[in-house]
Design a protein around this motif. Structure first.
Motif, PDB file in Angstrom:
ATOM      1  N   ALA A 225       0.867  -1.179   0.000  1.00  0.00           N
ATOM      2  CA  ALA A 225       0.000   0.000   0.000  1.00  0.00           C
ATOM      3  C   ALA A 225       0.898   1.221   0.000  1.00  0.00           C
ATOM      4  O   ALA A 225       1.984   1.214   0.578  1.00  0.00           O
ATOM      5  CB  ALA A 225      -0.908   0.008   1.220  1.00  0.00           C
ATOM      6  N   VAL A 226       0.443   2.267  -0.648  1.00  0.00           N
ATOM      7  CA  VAL A 226       1.143   3.548  -0.648  1.00  0.00           C
ATOM      8  C   VAL A 226       0.243   4.542   0.073  1.00  0.00           C
ATOM      9  O   VAL A 226      -0.906   4.752  -0.319  1.00  0.00           O
ATOM     10  CB  VAL A 226       1.436   4.022  -2.083  1.00  0.00           C
ATOM     11  CG1 VAL A 226       2.164   5.364  -2.057  1.00  0.00           C
ATOM     12  CG2 VAL A 226       2.250   2.990  -2.842  1.00  0.00           C
ATOM     13  N   LEU A 227       0.756   5.110   1.153  1.00  0.00           N
ATOM     14  CA  LEU A 227      -0.013   6.041   1.968  1.00  0.00           C
ATOM     15  C   LEU A 227       0.636   7.416   1.938  1.00  0.00           C
ATOM     16  O   LEU A 227       1.839   7.536   2.177  1.00  0.00           O
ATOM     17  CB  LEU A 227      -0.095   5.564   3.421  1.00  0.00           C
ATOM     18  CG  LEU A 227      -0.527   4.122   3.670  1.00  0.00           C
ATOM     19  CD1 LEU A 227      -0.475   3.819   5.172  1.00  0.00           C
ATOM     20  CD2 LEU A 227      -1.913   3.856   3.113  1.00  0.00           C
ATOM     21  N   LEU A 228      -0.143   8.420   1.669  1.00  0.00           N
ATOM     22  CA  LEU A 228       0.330   9.799   1.791  1.00  0.00           C
ATOM     23  C   LEU A 228      -0.147  10.268   3.160  1.00  0.00           C
ATOM     24  O   LEU A 228      -1.330  10.565   3.365  1.00  0.00           O
ATOM     25  CB  LEU A 228      -0.265  10.658   0.673  1.00  0.00           C
ATOM     26  CG  LEU A 228       0.471  11.948   0.326  1.00  0.00           C
ATOM     27  CD1 LEU A 228       1.892  11.642  -0.150  1.00  0.00           C
ATOM     28  CD2 LEU A 228      -0.289  12.721  -0.732  1.00  0.00           C
ATOM     29  N   GLN A 229       0.766  10.293   4.139  1.00  0.00           N
ATOM     30  CA  GLN A 229       0.371  10.454   5.545  1.00  0.00           C
ATOM     31  C   GLN A 229       1.086  11.619   6.210  1.00  0.00           C
ATOM     32  O   GLN A 229       2.306  11.736   6.158  1.00  0.00           O
ATOM     33  CB  GLN A 229       0.663   9.172   6.321  1.00  0.00           C
ATOM     34  CG  GLN A 229       0.194   9.204   7.768  1.00  0.00           C
ATOM     35  CD  GLN A 229       0.145   7.832   8.401  1.00  0.00           C
ATOM     36  OE1 GLN A 229       0.932   6.963   8.065  1.00  0.00           O
ATOM     37  NE2 GLN A 229      -0.791   7.638   9.314  1.00  0.00           N
ATOM     38  N   SER A 230       0.306  12.454   6.873  1.00  0.00           N
ATOM     39  CA  SER A 230       0.883  13.525   7.679  1.00  0.00           C
ATOM     40  C   SER A 230       1.602  12.917   8.884  1.00  0.00           C
ATOM     41  O   SER A 230       1.131  11.929   9.461  1.00  0.00           O
ATOM     42  CB  SER A 230      -0.213  14.473   8.174  1.00  0.00           C
ATOM     43  OG  SER A 230      -0.894  15.067   7.087  1.00  0.00           O
ATOM     44  N   VAL A 231       2.719  13.509   9.256  1.00  0.00           N
ATOM     45  CA  VAL A 231       3.505  13.029  10.385  1.00  0.00           C
ATOM     46  C   VAL A 231       3.876  14.222  11.243  1.00  0.00           C
ATOM     47  O   VAL A 231       4.276  15.272  10.734  1.00  0.00           O
ATOM     48  CB  VAL A 231       4.773  12.286   9.905  1.00  0.00           C
ATOM     49  CG1 VAL A 231       5.630  11.855  11.083  1.00  0.00           C
ATOM     50  CG2 VAL A 231       4.396  11.075   9.051  1.00  0.00           C
ATOM     51  N   SER A 232       3.725  14.077  12.573  1.00  0.00           N
ATOM     52  CA  SER A 232       4.025  15.192  13.470  1.00  0.00           C
ATOM     53  C   SER A 232       5.528  15.445  13.549  1.00  0.00           C
ATOM     54  O   SER A 232       6.344  14.630  13.099  1.00  0.00           O
ATOM     55  CB  SER A 232       3.495  14.882  14.874  1.00  0.00           C
ATOM     56  OG  SER A 232       4.315  13.910  15.509  1.00  0.00           O
ATOM     57  N   LYS A 233       5.906  16.559  14.163  1.00  0.00           N
ATOM     58  CA  LYS A 233       7.315  16.878  14.335  1.00  0.00           C
ATOM     59  C   LYS A 233       8.023  15.827  15.183  1.00  0.00           C
ATOM     60  O   LYS A 233       9.234  15.651  15.093  1.00  0.00           O
ATOM     61  CB  LYS A 233       7.462  18.253  14.975  1.00  0.00           C
ATOM     62  CG  LYS A 233       7.001  19.402  14.077  1.00  0.00           C
ATOM     63  CD  LYS A 233       7.180  20.744  14.771  1.00  0.00           C
ATOM     64  CE  LYS A 233       6.723  21.882  13.871  1.00  0.00           C
ATOM     65  NZ  LYS A 233       6.875  23.207  14.538  1.00  0.00           N
ATOM     66  N   ASP A 234       7.247  15.136  16.017  1.00  0.00           N
ATOM     67  CA  ASP A 234       7.812  14.075  16.857  1.00  0.00           C
ATOM     68  C   ASP A 234       7.818  12.724  16.152  1.00  0.00           C
ATOM     69  O   ASP A 234       8.180  11.714  16.763  1.00  0.00           O
ATOM     70  CB  ASP A 234       7.004  13.955  18.159  1.00  0.00           C
ATOM     71  CG  ASP A 234       7.100  15.214  19.001  1.00  0.00           C
ATOM     72  OD1 ASP A 234       8.144  15.896  18.936  1.00  0.00           O
ATOM     73  OD2 ASP A 234       6.129  15.525  19.710  1.00  0.00           O
ATOM     74  N   GLY A 235       7.388  12.696  14.885  1.00  0.00           N
ATOM     75  CA  GLY A 235       7.395  11.458  14.120  1.00  0.00           C
ATOM     76  C   GLY A 235       6.171  10.588  14.321  1.00  0.00           C
ATOM     77  O   GLY A 235       6.173   9.413  13.924  1.00  0.00           O
ATOM     78  N   LEU A 236       5.111  11.137  14.925  1.00  0.00           N
ATOM     79  CA  LEU A 236       3.902  10.349  15.166  1.00  0.00           C
ATOM     80  C   LEU A 236       3.010  10.346  13.928  1.00  0.00           C
ATOM     81  O   LEU A 236       2.855  11.374  13.257  1.00  0.00           O
ATOM     82  CB  LEU A 236       3.128  10.921  16.352  1.00  0.00           C
ATOM     83  CG  LEU A 236       3.871  10.960  17.684  1.00  0.00           C
ATOM     84  CD1 LEU A 236       2.983  11.574  18.758  1.00  0.00           C
ATOM     85  CD2 LEU A 236       4.316   9.561  18.092  1.00  0.00           C
ATOM     86  N   PRO A 237       2.399   9.203  13.625  1.00  0.00           N
ATOM     87  CA  PRO A 237       1.542   9.127  12.438  1.00  0.00           C
ATOM     88  C   PRO A 237       0.277   9.947  12.621  1.00  0.00           C
ATOM     89  O   PRO A 237      -0.305  10.000  13.710  1.00  0.00           O
ATOM     90  CB  PRO A 237       1.219   7.629  12.341  1.00  0.00           C
ATOM     91  CG  PRO A 237       1.342   7.116  13.738  1.00  0.00           C
ATOM     92  CD  PRO A 237       2.458   7.927  14.353  1.00  0.00           C
ATOM     93  N   GLY A 238      -0.149  10.610  11.531  1.00  0.00           N
ATOM     94  CA  GLY A 238      -1.338  11.448  11.570  1.00  0.00           C
ATOM     95  C   GLY A 238      -2.294  11.107  10.453  1.00  0.00           C
ATOM     96  O   GLY A 238      -2.307   9.978   9.939  1.00  0.00           O
ATOM     97  N   PRO A 239      -3.113  12.064  10.031  1.00  0.00           N
ATOM     98  CA  PRO A 239      -4.117  11.818   9.004  1.00  0.00           C
ATOM     99  C   PRO A 239      -3.515  11.317   7.686  1.00  0.00           C
ATOM    100  O   PRO A 239      -2.469  11.800   7.245  1.00  0.00           O
ATOM    101  CB  PRO A 239      -4.766  13.188   8.818  1.00  0.00           C
ATOM    102  CG  PRO A 239      -4.574  13.871  10.134  1.00  0.00           C
ATOM    103  CD  PRO A 239      -3.227  13.424  10.611  1.00  0.00           C
ATOM    104  N   ILE A 240      -4.206  10.360   7.092  1.00  0.00           N
ATOM    105  CA  ILE A 240      -3.831   9.851   5.776  1.00  0.00           C
ATOM    106  C   ILE A 240      -4.610  10.643   4.734  1.00  0.00           C
ATOM    107  O   ILE A 240      -5.846  10.683   4.771  1.00  0.00           O
ATOM    108  CB  ILE A 240      -4.103   8.338   5.667  1.00  0.00           C
ATOM    109  CG1 ILE A 240      -3.196   7.589   6.648  1.00  0.00           C
ATOM    110  CG2 ILE A 240      -3.884   7.854   4.241  1.00  0.00           C
ATOM    111  CD1 ILE A 240      -3.496   6.107   6.754  1.00  0.00           C
ATOM    112  N   LEU A 241      -3.910  11.263   3.802  1.00  0.00           N
ATOM    113  CA  LEU A 241      -4.524  12.151   2.821  1.00  0.00           C
ATOM    114  C   LEU A 241      -4.843  11.443   1.520  1.00  0.00           C
ATOM    115  O   LEU A 241      -5.707  11.880   0.756  1.00  0.00           O
ATOM    116  CB  LEU A 241      -3.590  13.336   2.538  1.00  0.00           C
ATOM    117  CG  LEU A 241      -3.076  14.084   3.775  1.00  0.00           C
ATOM    118  CD1 LEU A 241      -2.142  15.202   3.347  1.00  0.00           C
ATOM    119  CD2 LEU A 241      -4.215  14.621   4.607  1.00  0.00           C
ATOM    120  N   GLY A 242      -4.139  10.362   1.243  1.00  0.00           N
ATOM    121  CA  GLY A 242      -4.374   9.608   0.013  1.00  0.00           C
ATOM    122  C   GLY A 242      -3.799   8.205   0.174  1.00  0.00           C
ATOM    123  O   GLY A 242      -2.942   7.969   1.022  1.00  0.00           O
TER     124      GLY A 242
END
Length: 251
Positions: A225-242
């Motif tokens: 799978a290819v995920l376009l995912q926001s990541v916090s400054k601390d490296g935590l996974p966030g919202p997946i945009l695509g």
């Protein structure tokens, strides 16, 4: 990502040199959502969630991934598909959501919310609610093959530009596992899209961009799978945009 992701991405996978060559299918609609299930072979509550994940993985409009964790191994059975990296991803989500502890079966939808992974109604309602509220997969991705590369094209953001990581999640072919000890002793469960590796392949800065993966690497697995995912400054996974998915034949 774009098309009825599964159909187009599956077509892209079939075009890989190590696979059967066919023309790419026409792009249709982007997936409705991404469902990431955190599960374990040692968890007595997980088989219903594993069965639901199998149903979702067979759909054309959902990117479904199973992350087998290792923290239930002490109950007497070492999960044959588990890894500390999968557990770390779940704990990362836990910190992002501000919850005190993680659990199985936990389903994370679009990197935004979590629900009981064995509840079809809760999982599907979450997918539909996020899509309806504008928190669905807003950035389209297309995947094609060019020579020895798998090429991923990401659309530009609509509205304010954002940043995200391009995360590639490799998974194993579909496989039955007979569990010999622990809470599920004596059961044989068929597991779909069990994650074996997670890699960050690049950065997206809100503009149309192109990324490449080695076709030879993709063909070694059941798919990715290819995920376009926001990541916090601390490296935590966030919202997946695509999101998009490539399945290799027989997986």
């Amino acid at each position: 990502m774009t098309f009825r992701f599964f159909s187009t991405l599956a077509a892209a996978a079939l075009a890989l040199p190590a696979l059967i060559g066919v023309a790419l299918a026409e792009e249709t609609a982007r997936p409705a959502g991404v469902v990431e299930l955190f599960t374990s072979q040692g968890c007595s509550s997980c088989p219903p969630a594993d069965a639901l994940l199998a149903e979702l993985a067979a759909r054309d409009d959902i990117v479904a991934l199973a992350y087998h964790v290792d923290y239930w191994d002490y109950l007497g059975w070492r999960d044959t598909l588990g890894s500390p990296e999968n557990t770390a991803r779940q704990h990362g989500y836990g910190k992002s959501f501000g919850i005190r502890s993680v659990y199985t079966p936990q389903a994370v939808i679009n990197g935004r919310i979590h629900v009981n992974g064995s509840s079809r109604a809760k999982v599907w309602d979450a997918v539909e609610d996020l899509k309806g509220s504008g928190d669905g997969l807003a950035v389209g991705l297309t995947i094609t093959r060019a020579g020895e590369s798998v090429v991923i094209d990401a659309e530009a953001a609509k509205g304010e530009a954002k940043k995200a990581h391009l995360v590639v999640v490799y998974f194993e072919p579909t496989q039955p596992v007979t569990i010999e000890r622990g809470e599920n002793a004596g059961r044989t469960v068929t597991y779909w899209n069990a994650v074996s590796d997670i890699q960050t392949a690049g950065m997206w800065h809100g503009k149309a961009a192109r990324f490449e993966l080695p076709a030879s690497e993709v063909s070694k697995k059941g798919g990715c799978a290819v995920l376009l995912q926001s990541v916090s400054k601390d490296g935590l996974p966030g919202p997946i945009l695509g999101a998009a998915i490539i399945r290799n034949p027989g997986s």
